[in-house]
Motif scaffolding. Structure first.
Motif, PDB file in Angstrom:
ATOM      1  N   THR A   1       0.830  -1.211   0.000  1.00  0.00           N
ATOM      2  CA  THR A   1       0.000   0.000   0.000  1.00  0.00           C
ATOM      3  C   THR A   1       0.857   1.250   0.000  1.00  0.00           C
ATOM      4  O   THR A   1       1.949   1.259   0.573  1.00  0.00           O
ATOM      5  CB  THR A   1      -0.949   0.014   1.222  1.00  0.00           C
ATOM      6  OG1 THR A   1      -1.771   1.174   1.147  1.00  0.00           O
ATOM      7  CG2 THR A   1      -0.209   0.007   2.547  1.00  0.00           C
ATOM      8  N   THR A   2       0.352   2.281  -0.638  1.00  0.00           N
ATOM      9  CA  THR A   2       1.021   3.589  -0.596  1.00  0.00           C
ATOM     10  C   THR A   2       0.297   4.506   0.391  1.00  0.00           C
ATOM     11  O   THR A   2       0.577   5.697   0.439  1.00  0.00           O
ATOM     12  CB  THR A   2       0.988   4.262  -1.986  1.00  0.00           C
ATOM     13  OG1 THR A   2      -0.395   4.481  -2.340  1.00  0.00           O
ATOM     14  CG2 THR A   2       1.663   3.416  -3.051  1.00  0.00           C
ATOM     15  N   LEU A   3      -0.631   3.957   1.157  1.00  0.00           N
ATOM     16  CA  LEU A   3      -1.511   4.831   1.943  1.00  0.00           C
ATOM     17  C   LEU A   3      -0.975   5.130   3.342  1.00  0.00           C
ATOM     18  O   LEU A   3      -0.852   6.289   3.713  1.00  0.00           O
ATOM     19  CB  LEU A   3      -2.912   4.221   1.999  1.00  0.00           C
ATOM     20  CG  LEU A   3      -3.569   4.136   0.604  1.00  0.00           C
ATOM     21  CD1 LEU A   3      -4.839   3.314   0.644  1.00  0.00           C
ATOM     22  CD2 LEU A   3      -3.850   5.531   0.061  1.00  0.00           C
ATOM     23  N   SER A   4      -0.716   4.094   4.136  1.00  0.00           N
ATOM     24  CA  SER A   4      -0.197   4.398   5.477  1.00  0.00           C
ATOM     25  C   SER A   4       0.693   3.277   5.983  1.00  0.00           C
ATOM     26  O   SER A   4       0.584   2.128   5.533  1.00  0.00           O
ATOM     27  CB  SER A   4      -1.336   4.659   6.467  1.00  0.00           C
ATOM     28  OG  SER A   4      -2.078   3.486   6.677  1.00  0.00           O
ATOM     29  N   HIS A   5       1.543   3.656   6.950  1.00  0.00           N
ATOM     30  CA  HIS A   5       2.501   2.706   7.513  1.00  0.00           C
ATOM     31  C   HIS A   5       2.483   2.841   9.036  1.00  0.00           C
ATOM     32  O   HIS A   5       2.583   3.944   9.567  1.00  0.00           O
ATOM     33  CB  HIS A   5       3.906   3.010   6.985  1.00  0.00           C
ATOM     34  CG  HIS A   5       4.967   2.207   7.670  1.00  0.00           C
ATOM     35  ND1 HIS A   5       5.072   0.851   7.528  1.00  0.00           N
ATOM     36  CD2 HIS A   5       5.958   2.579   8.522  1.00  0.00           C
ATOM     37  CE1 HIS A   5       6.090   0.409   8.256  1.00  0.00           C
ATOM     38  NE2 HIS A   5       6.632   1.438   8.867  1.00  0.00           N
ATOM     39  N   VAL A   6       2.333   1.707   9.715  1.00  0.00           N
ATOM     40  CA  VAL A   6       2.335   1.702  11.178  1.00  0.00           C
ATOM     41  C   VAL A   6       3.619   1.033  11.635  1.00  0.00           C
ATOM     42  O   VAL A   6       3.875  -0.119  11.289  1.00  0.00           O
ATOM     43  CB  VAL A   6       1.129   0.903  11.720  1.00  0.00           C
ATOM     44  CG1 VAL A   6       1.101   0.946  13.245  1.00  0.00           C
ATOM     45  CG2 VAL A   6      -0.177   1.441  11.148  1.00  0.00           C
TER      46      VAL A   6
END
Ligand code: ACO
Length: 361
Positions: free
Chosen positions: A14-19
């Motif tokens: 994903t390019t959306l979010s990283h946790v």
């Protein structure tokens, strides 16, 4: 029977979010959440995530306001269909009444429906007449005015905006995964979002903040906190607002919300009580499970912030959905553009026929 929670399994790129659960960091499209949340608007976050494709913040604000008017026209029929249900369940009914489609218009219809449905269902449940959206208003200000009536308090708008931006996306959480699974079958956006809401509603995901306030009420005073918490853990109950599947440290969103709350309601007794309960809870969890770092999660301060902006606790999970729908829409679009049918395997551990079919390893 043991079962996998899929921890550590990568199910999508994903390019959306990283946790980052070790560092306690949430990055959304290249921005750290603590940098974004204090000033970003709801529409700005929608644009950053690409929740409605490439439409920019300004245009999105206009399109969402128009779409809220359309939802409001359909509200009476939805209120009839949702009679007797909770606001979260009524929200599910309202979202399910939106036709399945893909693309920016479908996303705008779903995102705009959230504040209209939540405010309308909440007022109806209290015996009050729903309030129509106001053209030209931004989503969050319009939500508060549809819910509470009158001109919204700018400080409350900012605090709620910070909350919604903070929870808009968060890696491969259970509801986002659900949305992606549904989208991966080729189903439409409304079906994906309805399914995601079903996943969000559970107390281990988005259903925790209401019970956090129940806990604050039950504890009552800072002095009672250690005793109350010990008794709760002795009974084998989990403390709502603590622990996380990914974070092995403090959830960075908790601090963002605590700061927003301190700004909104400086020096309130409620914040002092919450801080005392948090301290007592962390000490008790550390004592009982020293090998498993259990820390404060986003839901703890969510409860206080949403209460301070005037939301009843029955609206906490719907409010979470109002924020997270941005992530769901963006993930569905990403899944459809780059993903593949999600269809994992299971291992059969049930009985085999006594005769006939041979056991297949
Ligand atoms: N209170 C007391 N004990 C806890 C808590 C808690 N809040 N959280 C975890 N533990 C204990 C568990 O009982 C478990 O021990 P057990 O296996 O002997 O039962 C141990 O710590 C390890 O649990 P984890 O593997 O870390 O828990 P998991 O990853 O399965 O669950 C979850 C994470 C669901 C968030 C859990 O911490 C919990 O139930 N918290 C309370 C509910 C809550 O706050 N939910 C909101 C989550 S944030 C969000 O979704 C936006």
């Amino acid at each position: 029977m043991g079962g996998s929670g899929l921890e550590g399994i990568v199910v999508a790129e994903t390019t959306l979010s990283h946790v980052d659960g070790i560092k306690g960091e949430l990055i959304v499209r290249g921005h750290r959440i603590d940098a974004l949340a204090p000033t970003a608007t709801y529409e700005g976050m929608a644009a950053i995530l690409g929740a409605a494709g490439a439409i920019g913040e300004h245009e999105l604000r206009k399109r969402l306001a128009e779409a809220r008017r359309v939802t409001f026209e359909r509200l009476p029929a939805i209120l009839v269909a949702a009679e007797g249900l909770s606001v979260t369940e009524g929200l599910r009914v309202g979202l399910a009444s939106i036709p399945d489609a893909d693309g920016p218009d479908a996303a705008i219809a779903l995102i705009a429906a959230m504040p209209v449905l939540i405010a309308g269902l909440a007022r109806h449940a209290s015996g009050l007449t729903p309030i129509a959206p106001t053209s030209g208003r931004a989503s969050v200000a319009d939500f508060l005015s549809m819910l509470l009536g009158g001109e919204p308090d700018p400080a409350a708008v900012r605090a709620l905006e910070t909350y919604l931006v903070t929870v808009a996306d968060h890696g491969m959480n259970a509801s986002t995964f659900t949305a992606r699974v549904v989208a991966s079958t080729g189903s439409g956006l409304a079906s994906s979002v309805v399914a995601a809401l079903g996943a969000l509603k559970g107390p281990l995901h988005g259903g925790a903040p209401g019970p956090v306030l129940d806990m604050l009420d039950a504890v009552g005073s800072a002095e009672s906190a250690p005793r109350w918490i010990a008794a709760e853990l002795d009974r084998g109950n989990r403390l709502m607002g603590f622990g996380h599947r990914i974070y092995r440290t403090r959830d960075p969103r908790a601090d963002v919300l605590k700061a927003a709350l301190a700004h909104l309601a400086p020096g309130t007794g409620r914040l002092a009580l919450a801080t005392a309960i948090e301290r007592a809870a962390l000490a008790a969890l550390e004592r009982r499970q020293p090998e498993r770092r259990l820390d404060t999660n986003v839901e703890f301060y969510t409860a206080l912030l949403l209460e301070a902006v005037g939301l009843d606790r029955a609206l906490f999970t719907p409010a979470f959905a109002f924020g997270r729908v941005l992530g769901w829409c963006a993930h569905v679009a990403e899944q459809k553009a780059t993903g593949r049918l999600i269809r994992p395997d299971s291992r059969y551990v049930g009985p085999w026929p006594a005769t006939g079919a041979a056991k297949v390893a």
